[in-house]
Motif scaffolding. Structure first.
Motif, PDB file in Angstrom:
ATOM      1  N   ASP A   1       0.855  -1.254  -0.117  1.00 48.85           N
ATOM      2  CA  ASP A   1      -0.087   0.000  -0.021  1.00 48.85           C
ATOM      3  C   ASP A   1       0.897   1.237  -0.103  1.00 48.85           C
ATOM      4  OD1 ASP A   1      -2.318   1.725   0.365  1.00 48.85           O
ATOM      5  OD2 ASP A   1      -2.088   1.491   2.614  1.00 48.85           O
ATOM      6  N   VAL A   2       0.363   2.397  -0.242  1.00 47.22           N
ATOM      7  CA  VAL A   2       1.215   3.677  -0.416  1.00 47.22           C
ATOM      8  C   VAL A   2       0.948   4.557   0.671  1.00 47.22           C
ATOM      9  CG1 VAL A   2       1.799   5.748  -1.705  1.00 47.22           C
ATOM     10  CG2 VAL A   2       1.808   3.359  -2.987  1.00 47.22           C
ATOM     11  N   GLY A   3      -0.465   5.052   0.764  1.00 45.64           N
ATOM     12  CA  GLY A   3      -0.698   5.979   1.691  1.00 45.64           C
ATOM     13  C   GLY A   3      -0.576   5.385   2.855  1.00 45.64           C
TER      14      GLY A   3
ATOM     15  N   PHE B   1      12.017   1.959  -7.879  1.00 45.72           N
ATOM     16  CA  PHE B   1      12.440   0.583  -7.568  1.00 45.72           C
ATOM     17  C   PHE B   1      11.277  -0.337  -7.416  1.00 45.72           C
ATOM     18  CE2 PHE B   1      15.508   4.079  -6.054  1.00 45.72           C
ATOM     19  CZ  PHE B   1      16.555   3.806  -6.530  1.00 45.72           C
ATOM     20  N   MET B   2      10.218   0.205  -7.698  1.00 47.10           N
ATOM     21  CA  MET B   2       9.265  -0.683  -8.063  1.00 47.10           C
ATOM     22  C   MET B   2       9.163  -1.313  -9.220  1.00 47.10           C
ATOM     23  SD  MET B   2       7.159  -0.671  -5.169  1.00 47.10           S
ATOM     24  CE  MET B   2       6.587   0.388  -3.704  1.00 47.10           C
ATOM     25  N   GLU B   3       8.834  -2.536  -9.122  1.00 40.42           N
ATOM     26  CA  GLU B   3       8.524  -3.492 -10.361  1.00 40.42           C
ATOM     27  C   GLU B   3       7.406  -3.163 -11.246  1.00 40.42           C
ATOM     28  OE1 GLU B   3      10.390  -6.324 -12.662  1.00 40.42           O
ATOM     29  OE2 GLU B   3      11.197  -5.455 -11.090  1.00 40.42           O
ATOM     30  N   GLY B   4       6.432  -2.775 -10.442  1.00 38.61           N
ATOM     31  CA  GLY B   4       5.212  -2.318 -11.225  1.00 38.61           C
ATOM     32  C   GLY B   4       4.067  -1.780 -10.115  1.00 38.61           C
TER      33      GLY B   4
ATOM     34  N   TYR C   1       6.166  -4.465  -5.229  1.00 39.54           N
ATOM     35  CA  TYR C   1       5.126  -3.622  -6.150  1.00 39.54           C
ATOM     36  C   TYR C   1       4.285  -2.884  -5.326  1.00 39.54           C
ATOM     37  CZ  TYR C   1       6.115  -7.397  -9.541  1.00 39.54           C
ATOM     38  OH  TYR C   1       6.533  -8.419 -10.423  1.00 39.54           O
ATOM     39  N   ALA C   2       3.186  -1.874  -5.769  1.00 37.94           N
ATOM     40  CA  ALA C   2       2.587  -1.067  -5.155  1.00 37.94           C
ATOM     41  C   ALA C   2       1.054  -1.295  -5.595  1.00 37.94           C
ATOM     42  CB  ALA C   2       2.883   0.245  -5.185  1.00 37.94           C
ATOM     43  N   LEU C   3       0.264  -1.364  -4.546  1.00 35.52           N
ATOM     44  CA  LEU C   3      -1.116  -1.591  -4.968  1.00 35.52           C
ATOM     45  C   LEU C   3      -2.142  -0.483  -3.967  1.00 35.52           C
ATOM     46  CD1 LEU C   3      -3.510  -3.024  -6.072  1.00 35.52           C
ATOM     47  CD2 LEU C   3      -3.501  -4.557  -4.277  1.00 35.52           C
ATOM     48  N   SER C   4      -2.531   0.545  -4.843  1.00 40.45           N
ATOM     49  CA  SER C   4      -2.857   1.617  -3.855  1.00 40.45           C
ATOM     50  C   SER C   4      -4.342   2.340  -4.253  1.00 40.45           C
ATOM     51  CB  SER C   4      -1.859   2.935  -4.124  1.00 40.45           C
ATOM     52  OG  SER C   4      -2.225   4.127  -3.122  1.00 40.45           O
TER      53      SER C   4
ATOM     54  N   CYS D   1       3.018 -14.014  -2.779  1.00 39.72           N
ATOM     55  CA  CYS D   1       3.201 -12.545  -2.531  1.00 39.72           C
ATOM     56  C   CYS D   1       2.768 -12.305  -1.013  1.00 39.72           C
ATOM     57  CB  CYS D   1       1.752 -11.682  -3.515  1.00 39.72           C
ATOM     58  SG  CYS D   1       2.317 -11.944  -5.202  1.00 39.72           S
ATOM     59  N   ALA D   2       3.338 -11.159  -0.367  1.00 41.78           N
ATOM     60  CA  ALA D   2       3.104 -10.760   0.870  1.00 41.78           C
ATOM     61  C   ALA D   2       2.262  -9.288   0.634  1.00 41.78           C
ATOM     62  CB  ALA D   2       4.091 -10.488   1.863  1.00 41.78           C
ATOM     63  N   PHE D   3       1.411  -8.884   1.379  1.00 42.44           N
ATOM     64  CA  PHE D   3       0.786  -7.514   1.096  1.00 42.44           C
ATOM     65  C   PHE D   3       0.632  -6.753   2.224  1.00 42.44           C
ATOM     66  CE2 PHE D   3      -3.174  -5.009   1.045  1.00 42.44           C
ATOM     67  CZ  PHE D   3      -2.843  -4.150   0.157  1.00 42.44           C
ATOM     68  N   VAL D   4       1.177  -5.571   2.275  1.00 44.51           N
ATOM     69  CA  VAL D   4       1.570  -4.449   3.402  1.00 44.51           C
ATOM     70  C   VAL D   4       0.722  -3.519   3.374  1.00 44.51           C
ATOM     71  CG1 VAL D   4       3.124  -3.184   4.800  1.00 44.51           C
ATOM     72  CG2 VAL D   4       4.082  -5.075   3.379  1.00 44.51           C
ATOM     73  N   ASP D   5      -0.270  -3.185   4.214  1.00 49.85           N
ATOM     74  CA  ASP D   5      -0.999  -2.302   4.313  1.00 49.85           C
ATOM     75  C   ASP D   5      -1.506  -1.799   5.771  1.00 49.85           C
ATOM     76  OD1 ASP D   5      -3.893  -0.784   4.069  1.00 49.85           O
ATOM     77  OD2 ASP D   5      -3.660  -1.419   1.906  1.00 49.85           O
ATOM     78  N   ASP D   6      -1.811  -0.450   5.789  1.00 47.01           N
ATOM     79  CA  ASP D   6      -2.092  -0.043   7.346  1.00 47.01           C
ATOM     80  C   ASP D   6      -3.659  -0.261   7.631  1.00 47.01           C
ATOM     81  OD1 ASP D   6      -3.404   3.499   7.046  1.00 47.01           O
ATOM     82  OD2 ASP D   6      -2.736   1.932   5.380  1.00 47.01           O
TER      83      ASP D   6
END
Length: 203
Positions: A8-10, A127-130, A105-108, A161-166
């Protein structure tokens, strides 16, 4: 085996600093809270995230909805580029992910015009792959379809995949699709988790 780390980005790589942003504009605390509850934390902002509204329409919509704040509303949208700030650690964090052998990767969830303002300036982005931006796809987390889009577009296997989000709701949605979920609670804790994942150790 985890091969990819999806961010995640935000509030993970970028500070969504909307209250401090409004304080910088000279808004009173009463106005900061009013705008927070009646602009930022609304279904209309979600419409911007999922691509069904944009900031030009939002300016007009909120201007009509709260005419008592006409001057503040114009100031809010005139300076909207400053509503986020990249964290100092973000570029090095993504480099660290790569140093461990993971692919980032980013998913935002992100409004389209804001992404056009902000994303070209993010130091971590090269530096993100996509990446997937919700408003471009008219899909939004935690809808499973946006995670599946990430999978198909980049040829990933979500179980790798591991997913990181707040936000726990987004993490739980990812887990429901077979991803490893990581609730973001700070840079250092995340680095420790990634190290554990890399070497399959318990610290």
């Amino acid at each position: 085996m985890i091969k990819n780390i999806v961010f995640d980005v935000g509030n993970v790589l970028v500070d969504f600093r909307y209250r401090d942003y409004m304080r910088d504009l000279g808004f009173t605390e009463e106005t900061v809270e009013y705008f927070s509850e009646n602009i930022v934390n609304t279904e209309y902002w979600t419409k911007m995230d999922n691509g069904y509204a944009d900031i030009d329409v939002a300016r007009h919509y909120f201007g009509e909805k709260m005419p008592q704040y006409g001057e503040e509303n114009e100031k809010f949208w005139d300076n909207i580029e400053d509503i986020v700030a990249e964290y100092d650690y973000s570029e090095e964090l993504i480099k660290y992910v790569r140093s461990l052998g993971f692919i980032p990767y980013a998913l935002s969830n992100y409004p389209l015009k804001l992404s056009e303002m902000h994303w070209p300036k993010f130091r971590f982005l090269p530096f993100m792959e996509g990446y997937i931006i919700s408003a471009k796809e008219k899909l939004i987390k935690p809808d499973p379809a946006i995670y599946r889009l990430l999978e198909s577009r980049f040829g990933l296997n979500l179980s790798e995949c591991a997913f990181v989000d707040d936000r726990s709701i987004n993490v739980e949605a990812a887990e429901g699709l077979g991803m490893e979920g990581i609730l973001f609670e700070g840079e250092e804790l995340l680095k420790k988790k990634l190290l554990e994942m890399k070497y399959d150790i318990t610290m």
